[in-house]
Design a protein around this motif. Structure first.
Motif, PDB file in Angstrom:
ATOM      1  N   SER A  59       4.193   0.161  -3.686  1.00  0.00           N
ATOM      2  CA  SER A  59       4.109   0.621  -5.081  1.00  0.00           C
ATOM      3  C   SER A  59       3.662  -0.489  -6.014  1.00  0.00           C
ATOM      4  N   LEU A  60       4.219  -1.693  -5.825  1.00  0.00           N
ATOM      5  CA  LEU A  60       3.888  -2.822  -6.693  1.00  0.00           C
ATOM      6  C   LEU A  60       2.430  -3.249  -6.524  1.00  0.00           C
ATOM      7  N   LEU A  61       1.992  -3.415  -5.273  1.00  0.00           N
ATOM      8  CA  LEU A  61       0.635  -3.897  -5.023  1.00  0.00           C
ATOM      9  C   LEU A  61      -0.401  -2.854  -5.436  1.00  0.00           C
ATOM     10  N   ALA A  62      -0.075  -1.577  -5.223  1.00  0.00           N
ATOM     11  CA  ALA A  62      -0.993  -0.524  -5.667  1.00  0.00           C
ATOM     12  C   ALA A  62      -1.140  -0.546  -7.184  1.00  0.00           C
ATOM     13  N   ALA A  63      -0.016  -0.667  -7.885  1.00  0.00           N
ATOM     14  CA  ALA A  63      -0.059  -0.674  -9.350  1.00  0.00           C
ATOM     15  C   ALA A  63      -0.873  -1.850  -9.874  1.00  0.00           C
ATOM     16  N   ARG A  72     -10.666   0.381  -9.391  1.00  0.00           N
ATOM     17  CA  ARG A  72      -9.314   0.756  -8.945  1.00  0.00           C
ATOM     18  C   ARG A  72      -9.445   1.030  -7.452  1.00  0.00           C
ATOM     19  N   ASP A  73      -9.461  -0.046  -6.681  1.00  0.00           N
ATOM     20  CA  ASP A  73      -9.853  -0.004  -5.274  1.00  0.00           C
ATOM     21  C   ASP A  73      -8.629   0.037  -4.355  1.00  0.00           C
ATOM     22  N   PRO A  74      -8.359   1.161  -3.703  1.00  0.00           N
ATOM     23  CA  PRO A  74      -7.199   1.237  -2.827  1.00  0.00           C
ATOM     24  C   PRO A  74      -7.338   0.387  -1.567  1.00  0.00           C
ATOM     25  N   MET A  75      -8.577   0.044  -1.184  1.00  0.00           N
ATOM     26  CA  MET A  75      -8.749  -0.795  -0.005  1.00  0.00           C
ATOM     27  C   MET A  75      -8.232  -2.207  -0.261  1.00  0.00           C
ATOM     28  N   VAL A  76      -8.442  -2.714  -1.454  1.00  0.00           N
ATOM     29  CA  VAL A  76      -7.926  -4.037  -1.798  1.00  0.00           C
ATOM     30  C   VAL A  76      -6.399  -4.025  -1.778  1.00  0.00           C
ATOM     31  N   ALA A  77      -5.804  -2.988  -2.383  1.00  0.00           N
ATOM     32  CA  ALA A  77      -4.343  -2.880  -2.379  1.00  0.00           C
ATOM     33  C   ALA A  77      -3.816  -2.770  -0.956  1.00  0.00           C
ATOM     34  N   ILE A 117      -2.538   5.174  -0.407  1.00  0.00           N
ATOM     35  CA  ILE A 117      -2.826   4.501  -1.674  1.00  0.00           C
ATOM     36  C   ILE A 117      -4.065   5.149  -2.273  1.00  0.00           C
ATOM     37  N   THR A 118      -3.925   5.675  -3.467  1.00  0.00           N
ATOM     38  CA  THR A 118      -5.021   6.389  -4.129  1.00  0.00           C
ATOM     39  C   THR A 118      -5.513   5.584  -5.323  1.00  0.00           C
ATOM     40  N   GLY A 119      -6.834   5.570  -5.479  1.00  0.00           N
ATOM     41  CA  GLY A 119      -7.451   4.876  -6.602  1.00  0.00           C
ATOM     42  C   GLY A 119      -8.569   5.714  -7.177  1.00  0.00           C
ATOM     43  N   GLU A 120      -9.721   5.094  -7.408  1.00  0.00           N
ATOM     44  CA  GLU A 120     -10.853   5.818  -7.964  1.00  0.00           C
ATOM     45  C   GLU A 120     -12.085   5.551  -7.107  1.00  0.00           C
ATOM     46  N   GLY A 121     -12.612   6.600  -6.477  1.00  0.00           N
ATOM     47  CA  GLY A 121     -13.852   6.458  -5.737  1.00  0.00           C
ATOM     48  C   GLY A 121     -15.008   6.200  -6.686  1.00  0.00           C
ATOM     49  N   ASN A 122     -15.915   5.315  -6.243  1.00  0.00           N
ATOM     50  CA  ASN A 122     -17.027   4.996  -7.149  1.00  0.00           C
ATOM     51  C   ASN A 122     -18.143   4.310  -6.363  1.00  0.00           C
ATOM     52  N   HIS A 123     -19.211   3.968  -7.050  1.00  0.00           N
ATOM     53  CA  HIS A 123     -20.396   3.379  -6.438  1.00  0.00           C
ATOM     54  C   HIS A 123     -20.179   1.879  -6.240  1.00  0.00           C
ATOM     55  N   ALA A 124     -20.505   1.394  -5.038  1.00  0.00           N
ATOM     56  CA  ALA A 124     -20.283  -0.015  -4.731  1.00  0.00           C
ATOM     57  C   ALA A 124     -21.225  -0.931  -5.491  1.00  0.00           C
ATOM     58  N   GLY A 125     -22.382  -0.417  -5.899  1.00  0.00           N
ATOM     59  CA  GLY A 125     -23.354  -1.270  -6.565  1.00  0.00           C
ATOM     60  C   GLY A 125     -23.309  -1.233  -8.072  1.00  0.00           C
ATOM     61  N   THR A 126     -22.784  -0.179  -8.643  1.00  0.00           N
ATOM     62  CA  THR A 126     -22.830  -0.034 -10.100  1.00  0.00           C
ATOM     63  C   THR A 126     -21.493  -0.268 -10.777  1.00  0.00           C
ATOM     64  N   GLY A 153      -5.247  -3.921   1.826  1.00  0.00           N
ATOM     65  CA  GLY A 153      -5.363  -5.211   2.487  1.00  0.00           C
ATOM     66  C   GLY A 153      -4.236  -6.153   2.109  1.00  0.00           C
ATOM     67  N   ARG A 154      -3.902  -6.179   0.839  1.00  0.00           N
ATOM     68  CA  ARG A 154      -2.779  -7.013   0.402  1.00  0.00           C
ATOM     69  C   ARG A 154      -1.466  -6.534   1.020  1.00  0.00           C
ATOM     70  N   LEU A 155      -1.325  -5.221   1.144  1.00  0.00           N
ATOM     71  CA  LEU A 155      -0.099  -4.666   1.714  1.00  0.00           C
ATOM     72  C   LEU A 155       0.041  -5.033   3.192  1.00  0.00           C
ATOM     73  N   VAL A 156      -1.057  -5.013   3.946  1.00  0.00           N
ATOM     74  CA  VAL A 156      -0.988  -5.362   5.374  1.00  0.00           C
ATOM     75  C   VAL A 156      -0.420  -6.764   5.546  1.00  0.00           C
ATOM     76  N   ALA A 157      -0.898  -7.698   4.752  1.00  0.00           N
ATOM     77  CA  ALA A 157      -0.376  -9.063   4.839  1.00  0.00           C
ATOM     78  C   ALA A 157       1.088  -9.121   4.403  1.00  0.00           C
ATOM     79  N   ALA A 158       1.434  -8.355   3.376  1.00  0.00           N
ATOM     80  CA  ALA A 158       2.818  -8.347   2.890  1.00  0.00           C
ATOM     81  C   ALA A 158       3.769  -7.781   3.938  1.00  0.00           C
ATOM     82  N   ILE A 159       3.329  -6.761   4.669  1.00  0.00           N
ATOM     83  CA  ILE A 159       4.173  -6.163   5.707  1.00  0.00           C
ATOM     84  C   ILE A 159       4.496  -7.197   6.785  1.00  0.00           C
ATOM     85  N   ARG A 160       3.493  -7.970   7.175  1.00  0.00           N
ATOM     86  CA  ARG A 160       3.753  -9.044   8.139  1.00  0.00           C
ATOM     87  C   ARG A 160       4.814 -10.004   7.614  1.00  0.00           C
ATOM     88  N   ASP A 161       4.672 -10.420   6.386  1.00  0.00           N
ATOM     89  CA  ASP A 161       5.598 -11.398   5.823  1.00  0.00           C
ATOM     90  C   ASP A 161       7.001 -10.823   5.671  1.00  0.00           C
TER      91      ASP A 161
END
Length: 410
Positions: free
Chosen positions: A305-309, A235-240, A219-228, A242-250
């Protein structure tokens, strides 16, 4: 007096210990795995076995008094591990094979028919991502070009690593000669579950292996500064992910008998105060019916694809390996179960080199009771008495197969 399984395992108990994860980390072509290979060769030669390393890195230790290695009965397993794995997954089968050779010699049952103990490399796929890589190369289940190009976490290719270990990467690939000389293959393995605990039996014969595979989701997004970077602008691929991990279980829970696991995540660049630009997640999917496995995989692909988008990211999903459901040779299975006093017959959800060999060689597996039911983790265990019984059962199975071959030639 022959060695014991417990005694031989004690000799290697300090090799590859992982102080961070616990258990053992014995990745293929690591210093720990090389030390184990040298240990095996020394024990094989001490038993008068002739040792060779084939083009794909498998070690063969031969009892072939007549010089011929055709129509051989073969046993063995692997010595590599998952990161932080247990002490028995792989080494139990190798050690049981050595002890079984001792027992057969004591019985005067080795005879003139060739017998080999083999050690396959990279069974776990922990370093290069493809499980049972050695047996896949031998059987042609993976192309040599693809295998050579596989990379580890440090970016080293499989070709580079095997060359450093003394193999010629250009010779990797199908080994019809090795397959052709095998009349049967029997692998002992710690049970990776509680089937034998529930049955109160020490030994079982394998019936089948669940179809299973590994896929890498990127999952690709946009690297950026955590504070600014404002939350609304990310566009955070880690959030996508995390949501995908839970979806895979379900998704897996919707299909009875399915198992789906995300066991590894790698964020890039991986800084604490950095929004990742990409996250790679490895997904393991299994089911007795390969059609269902494929359905689950496609549902995961759509969810990725859906969660990343939804997070302003993009996703790709690539198959790294797949092994269809394996049903072991029924005649060999039933013959060994009867030889071992009507041993129970159990299926398994874990992959093995025996499953890769199955379409080329009559193949069987023996499972040894695991009182914890835990595997691929430090809690994996086999009681000493059951370990010795496993070696004895293997010796009985090998003697039966050796005699079958002898009878067929008289």
């Amino acid at each position: 007096m022959s060695d014991t399984v417990a005694g031989l395992l004690a000799e290697i108990a300090d090799v590859g210990r992982d102080p961070q994860r616990g258990g053992y980390s014995r990745l293929v072509h690591s210093s720990a795995e090389h030390e184990l290979r040298e240990w095996f060769v020394a024990h094989a030669e001490r038993r008068g076995l002739e040792v060779e390393v084939d083009r794909n890195g498998a070690i063969w230790a031969w009892h072939a008094p007549g010089g011929s290695r055709d129509d051989a009965v073969v046993t063995g397993s692997h010595l590599d591990s998952v990161p932080g794995g247990g002490a028995y997954d792989g080494p139990l089968g190798v050690v049981a094979a050595l002890v079984a050779v001792d027992l057969l010699r004591e019985r005067g049952a080795l005879g003139e028919r060739p017998l080999a103990v083999t050690v396959f490399p990279e069974e776990e796929g922990s370093r290069f991502g493809v499980a049972c890589l050695g047996s896949r190369l031998m059987t042609g289940a993976i192309s040599p070009d693809r295998a050579r190009a596989l990379t580890d976490v440090d970016g080293r290719t499989f070709a580079e690593v095997v060359a450093a270990g003394g193999l010629d990467p250009e010779r990797l690939g199908p080994d019809r000669e090795a397959l052709g000389r095998m009349a049967a293959f029997v692998e002992v393995h710690v049970e990776q579950g509680r089937g034998l605990v529930d049955l109160d039996r020490p030994i079982a014969v394998a019936s089948s292996i669940l179809g299973h595979g590994r896929w890498r989701v990127s999952i690709t997004g946009e690297g950026n500064h955590a504070g600014t970077t404002l939350m609304a602008d990310r566009r955070d691929p880690m959030v996508a992910t995390g949501r995908l991990v839970a979806a895979i279980r379900d998704l897996a829970r919707r299909h009875p008998g399915a198992r789906a696991t995300v066991g590894r995540l790698v964020p890039t660049p991986g800084g604490t105060n950095v929004i990742a630009s990409r996250v790679d997640a490895w997904v393991d999917v299994r089911h007795p019916d390969d059609v269902v496995t494929n359905v689950v995989v496609e549902q995961i692909r759509e969810a990725a694809s859906l969660l990343a988008a939804e997070e302003g990211c993009a996703a790709t999903m690539v198959e790294e390996s797949f092994s269809p459901t394996v049903d072991f040779d029924a005649g060999l299975r039933d013959s060994l179960a009867a030889t071992l006093g009507d041993a129970p017959v159990l299926g398994t959800g874990a992959g093995h080199d025996a499953g890769i060999l199955k379409d080329h060689v009559p193949t069987a597996m023996l499972f040894v009771r695991n009182p914890t039911g835990v595997s691929h983790a430090p809690g994996e265990h086999v009681d000493d008495a059951d370990a010795e019984e496993g070696a004895g059962a293997l010796a009985d199975a090998l003697e039966h197969l050796l005699q079958l071959g002898a009878d067929s030639r008289t």
